[in-house]
Design a protein around this motif. Structure first.
Motif, PDB file in Angstrom:
ATOM      1  N   TYR A   5       0.810  -1.212   0.000  1.00 31.25           N
ATOM      2  CA  TYR A   5       0.000   0.000   0.000  1.00 31.25           C
ATOM      3  C   TYR A   5       0.853   1.278   0.000  1.00 31.25           C
ATOM      4  CZ  TYR A   5      -3.565  -3.366   1.377  1.00 31.25           C
ATOM      5  OH  TYR A   5      -4.406  -4.448   1.422  1.00 31.25           O
ATOM      6  N   LYS A  11      -7.883   5.902  -0.550  1.00 27.76           N
ATOM      7  CA  LYS A  11      -8.919   5.318  -1.409  1.00 27.76           C
ATOM      8  C   LYS A  11      -8.342   4.217  -2.289  1.00 27.76           C
ATOM      9  CE  LYS A  11     -12.248   6.242  -5.089  1.00 27.76           C
ATOM     10  NZ  LYS A  11     -12.165   4.856  -5.480  1.00 27.76           N
ATOM     11  N   ASP A  14      -7.614   1.205  -0.138  1.00 28.75           N
ATOM     12  CA  ASP A  14      -8.858   0.508   0.205  1.00 28.75           C
ATOM     13  C   ASP A  14      -9.390  -0.266  -0.993  1.00 28.75           C
ATOM     14  OD1 ASP A  14      -8.698   1.528   2.761  1.00 28.75           O
ATOM     15  OD2 ASP A  14     -10.221   3.074   2.440  1.00 28.75           O
ATOM     16  N   ASP A  15      -9.320   0.324  -2.183  1.00 32.86           N
ATOM     17  CA  ASP A  15      -9.762  -0.370  -3.397  1.00 32.86           C
ATOM     18  C   ASP A  15      -8.926  -1.625  -3.643  1.00 32.86           C
ATOM     19  OD1 ASP A  15     -11.729   1.527  -3.811  1.00 32.86           O
ATOM     20  OD2 ASP A  15     -10.614   2.601  -5.388  1.00 32.86           O
ATOM     21  N   VAL A  60      -7.991  -6.838   5.977  1.00 25.90           N
ATOM     22  CA  VAL A  60      -8.284  -5.603   6.712  1.00 25.90           C
ATOM     23  C   VAL A  60      -7.175  -5.324   7.733  1.00 25.90           C
ATOM     24  CG1 VAL A  60      -9.870  -4.510   8.343  1.00 25.90           C
ATOM     25  CG2 VAL A  60     -10.769  -5.722   6.346  1.00 25.90           C
ATOM     26  N   ARG A  63      -4.215  -4.000   5.971  1.00 23.89           N
ATOM     27  CA  ARG A  63      -4.477  -2.635   5.482  1.00 23.89           C
ATOM     28  C   ARG A  63      -4.406  -1.638   6.633  1.00 23.89           C
ATOM     29  NH1 ARG A  63      -4.228   1.844   4.284  1.00 23.89           N
ATOM     30  NH2 ARG A  63      -5.864   3.106   3.375  1.00 23.89           N
ATOM     31  N   ALA A  67      -1.883   1.512   7.123  1.00 25.54           N
ATOM     32  CA  ALA A  67      -2.634   2.748   6.839  1.00 25.54           C
ATOM     33  C   ALA A  67      -1.737   3.965   7.034  1.00 25.54           C
ATOM     34  CB  ALA A  67      -3.860   2.844   7.735  1.00 25.54           C
TER      35      ALA A  67
END
Length: 68
Positions: A5, A11, A14-15, A60, A63, A67
């Motif tokens: 990431y 966004k 997350d996609d 999740v 991610r 983040a």
């Protein structure tokens, strides 16, 4: 070790996470569709729900860990 990431907007990250989950679910569904009735009958009924839940949880979790 870099994050998949890294450098992405929230966004886009997350996609990507949703896409990863989608691929895992599609792969499990393809495997289930390819089973014979006999294979399906002996399959542990909790396997697919657990597989989906685990895939979502770890995607999740990874991610959130990465983040920005």
């Amino acid at each position: 070790m870099s994050s998949r990431y890294e450098g992405m907007s929230a966004k886009d990250a997350d996609d990507l996470m949703v896409g990863i989950i989608g691929l895992l679910v599609a792969d499990a569904m393809d495997e289930a569709r390819a089973m014979t009735q006999e294979e399906w009958d002996v399959r542990d009924a909790a396997f697919l729900p657990h597989y989906f839940a685990s895939a979502i949880f770890y995607a999740v979790k990874n991610r959130l860990r990465d983040a920005a």
